[in-house]
Design a protein around this motif. Structure first.
Motif, PDB file in Angstrom:
ATOM      1  N   SER A  28       0.748  -1.239  -0.215  1.00 26.41           N
ATOM      2  CA  SER A  28      -0.076  -0.238  -0.258  1.00 26.41           C
ATOM      3  C   SER A  28       0.788   1.264   0.058  1.00 26.41           C
ATOM      4  CB  SER A  28      -1.037  -0.092   1.367  1.00 26.41           C
ATOM      5  OG  SER A  28      -0.314   0.268   2.281  1.00 26.41           O
ATOM      6  N   LYS A  29       1.787   1.407   0.671  1.00 28.46           N
ATOM      7  CA  LYS A  29       2.883   2.389   0.883  1.00 28.46           C
ATOM      8  C   LYS A  29       3.384   2.600  -0.501  1.00 28.46           C
ATOM      9  CE  LYS A  29       6.677   4.336   3.283  1.00 28.46           C
ATOM     10  NZ  LYS A  29       7.749   4.051   4.438  1.00 28.46           N
ATOM     11  N   LYS A  30       3.910   1.420  -1.221  1.00 28.22           N
ATOM     12  CA  LYS A  30       4.505   1.523  -2.610  1.00 28.22           C
ATOM     13  C   LYS A  30       3.605   2.127  -3.802  1.00 28.22           C
ATOM     14  CE  LYS A  30       6.666  -1.498  -5.856  1.00 28.22           C
ATOM     15  NZ  LYS A  30       6.925  -3.039  -6.251  1.00 28.22           N
ATOM     16  N   MET A  31       2.320   1.627  -3.354  1.00 31.09           N
ATOM     17  CA  MET A  31       1.345   2.276  -4.599  1.00 31.09           C
ATOM     18  C   MET A  31       0.622   3.305  -4.087  1.00 31.09           C
ATOM     19  SD  MET A  31      -0.034  -1.394  -5.862  1.00 31.09           S
ATOM     20  CE  MET A  31      -0.587  -0.688  -7.441  1.00 31.09           C
ATOM     21  N   ASN A  32       1.037   4.062  -2.745  1.00 28.50           N
ATOM     22  CA  ASN A  32       0.390   5.271  -2.314  1.00 28.50           C
ATOM     23  C   ASN A  32      -1.131   4.973  -2.133  1.00 28.50           C
ATOM     24  OD1 ASN A  32       0.494   7.940  -1.443  1.00 28.50           O
ATOM     25  ND2 ASN A  32       0.156   8.671  -3.565  1.00 28.50           N
ATOM     26  N   ILE A  33      -1.426   4.137  -1.451  1.00 26.28           N
ATOM     27  CA  ILE A  33      -2.958   4.077  -1.148  1.00 26.28           C
ATOM     28  C   ILE A  33      -3.160   3.839   0.348  1.00 26.28           C
ATOM     29  CG2 ILE A  33      -3.430   2.905  -3.469  1.00 26.28           C
ATOM     30  CD1 ILE A  33      -3.713   0.399  -2.333  1.00 26.28           C
ATOM     31  N   ALA A  34      -4.330   4.011   0.667  1.00 27.87           N
ATOM     32  CA  ALA A  34      -4.509   4.057   2.062  1.00 27.87           C
ATOM     33  C   ALA A  34      -4.699   2.464   2.816  1.00 27.87           C
ATOM     34  CB  ALA A  34      -5.888   4.788   2.710  1.00 27.87           C
ATOM     35  N   PHE A  35      -4.092   2.283   4.063  1.00 22.17           N
ATOM     36  CA  PHE A  35      -4.168   0.860   4.379  1.00 22.17           C
ATOM     37  C   PHE A  35      -4.575   0.919   5.935  1.00 22.17           C
ATOM     38  CE2 PHE A  35      -1.726  -2.222   6.872  1.00 22.17           C
ATOM     39  CZ  PHE A  35      -2.169  -3.655   6.306  1.00 22.17           C
ATOM     40  N   ILE A  36      -5.443   0.000   6.183  1.00 21.04           N
ATOM     41  CA  ILE A  36      -5.889  -0.199   7.312  1.00 21.04           C
ATOM     42  C   ILE A  36      -5.815  -1.432   8.107  1.00 21.04           C
ATOM     43  CG2 ILE A  36      -8.266  -0.069   8.702  1.00 21.04           C
ATOM     44  CD1 ILE A  36      -9.767   1.386   6.497  1.00 21.04           C
ATOM     45  N   ASP A  37      -5.131  -1.296   9.232  1.00 22.07           N
ATOM     46  CA  ASP A  37      -4.852  -2.403   9.858  1.00 22.07           C
ATOM     47  C   ASP A  37      -5.568  -3.111  10.887  1.00 22.07           C
ATOM     48  OD1 ASP A  37      -3.218  -4.679  11.018  1.00 22.07           O
ATOM     49  OD2 ASP A  37      -1.213  -3.561  11.785  1.00 22.07           O
ATOM     50  N   LEU A  38      -6.741  -3.784  10.374  1.00 22.38           N
ATOM     51  CA  LEU A  38      -7.657  -4.421  10.929  1.00 22.38           C
ATOM     52  C   LEU A  38      -7.085  -5.326  12.219  1.00 22.38           C
ATOM     53  CD1 LEU A  38     -10.341  -4.964   8.116  1.00 22.38           C
ATOM     54  CD2 LEU A  38     -10.331  -3.151   9.802  1.00 22.38           C
ATOM     55  N   HIS A  39      -6.097  -6.337  11.549  1.00 23.49           N
ATOM     56  CA  HIS A  39      -5.583  -7.276  12.269  1.00 23.49           C
ATOM     57  C   HIS A  39      -5.125  -6.828  13.692  1.00 23.49           C
ATOM     58  CE1 HIS A  39      -3.013 -10.334  13.674  1.00 23.49           C
ATOM     59  NE2 HIS A  39      -3.525 -11.147  12.865  1.00 23.49           N
ATOM     60  N   ARG A  40      -4.788  -5.408  13.879  1.00 21.95           N
ATOM     61  CA  ARG A  40      -4.121  -5.086  15.099  1.00 21.95           C
ATOM     62  C   ARG A  40      -5.256  -4.567  15.888  1.00 21.95           C
ATOM     63  NH1 ARG A  40      -3.101   0.350  16.670  1.00 21.95           N
ATOM     64  NH2 ARG A  40      -3.457   0.977  14.353  1.00 21.95           N
TER      65      ARG A  40
END
Length: 218
Positions: free
Chosen positions: A169-181
């Motif tokens: 997600s960082k590489k492709m410049n998109i938002a990431f939500i860490d649901l696992h955490r």
């Protein structure tokens, strides 16, 4: 051609068709339903498997044009196979959660990441203005329920895949939500309060998910 030969030919034709069906009947029924639904403006799409399908997203976000594009049992290849219907409306946002079924079927981390990369690239290509929100695979809890052992054995693999998803997600410049955490307990498993079978979310789980996503939905 005799009547007997016609019957035999028809039997083998049906058998061949059944064997060539790559996904479940439910998958094709849902896909057909989606394709028959007219595109609308300002769609916000929730895309994924049974965990997404089980959410009443329209009720959770009644003031938004929210569409549920989850299909129980779906995998990354299944998402790619039906992605044109998702992008055809040029949706405002797409929330993606997929991968746990791939892992349960023995697919590797690289396989999942490669397919998700293809999904993201396809969305960017076909719907340039769409905001993509990639969500981590949810944790599982082997101690809850006696089903889905193939999914619930992949605790460590899910964590490893999620690290790769975050980097992607960082590489492709998109938002990431860490649901696992947000859904795991100190032992790293899905909190029992949010599940009845150790894999899927219950009502409290969906309420928690809604709270997490509200700032992103807008």
């Amino acid at each position: 051609m005799t009547h007997k030969l016609i019957i035999i030919f028809g039997f083998f034709a049906m058998a061949f068709s059944a064997n060539c069906q790559k996904y479940s009947d439910h998958y094709y029924q849902r896909k057909k339903q989606f394709e028959a639904t007219p595109d609308t403006e300002d769609e916000i799409i929730f895309l994924g498997n049974s965990i997404t399908e089980g959410g009443d997203w329209g009720a959770m976000f009644p003031n938004k044009n929210v569409l549920n594009r989850g299909i129980s049992g779906d995998v990354t290849a299944g998402i790619l196979n039906r992605l044109s219907e998702v992008t055809s409306s040029q949706p405002t946002k797409i929330f993606i959660l997929i991968g746990t079924n791939d892992l349960a079927r023995g697919k590797t981390k690289s396989y999942v990441i490669n397919h998700l990369t293809s999904i993201l690239l396809e969305i960017k290509k076909e719907s340039e203005t769409t905001e993509i929100i990639l969500q981590s695979i949810l944790p599982v809890n082997p101690a809850v329920g006696d089903k889905f052992s193939g999914h619930k054995k992949n605790q460590e693999l899910i964590v490893s895949v999620n690290w790769e998803l975050k980097a992607l997600s960082k590489k492709m410049n998109i938002a990431f939500i860490d649901l696992h955490r947000k859904f795991r307990n100190p032992k790293g498993v899905l909190k029992p309060i949010y599940t009845d079978d150790g894999l899927h979310l219950n009502m409290k789980g969906y309420q928690k998910w809604k709270k997490i996503l509200t700032p992103y939905v807008g």
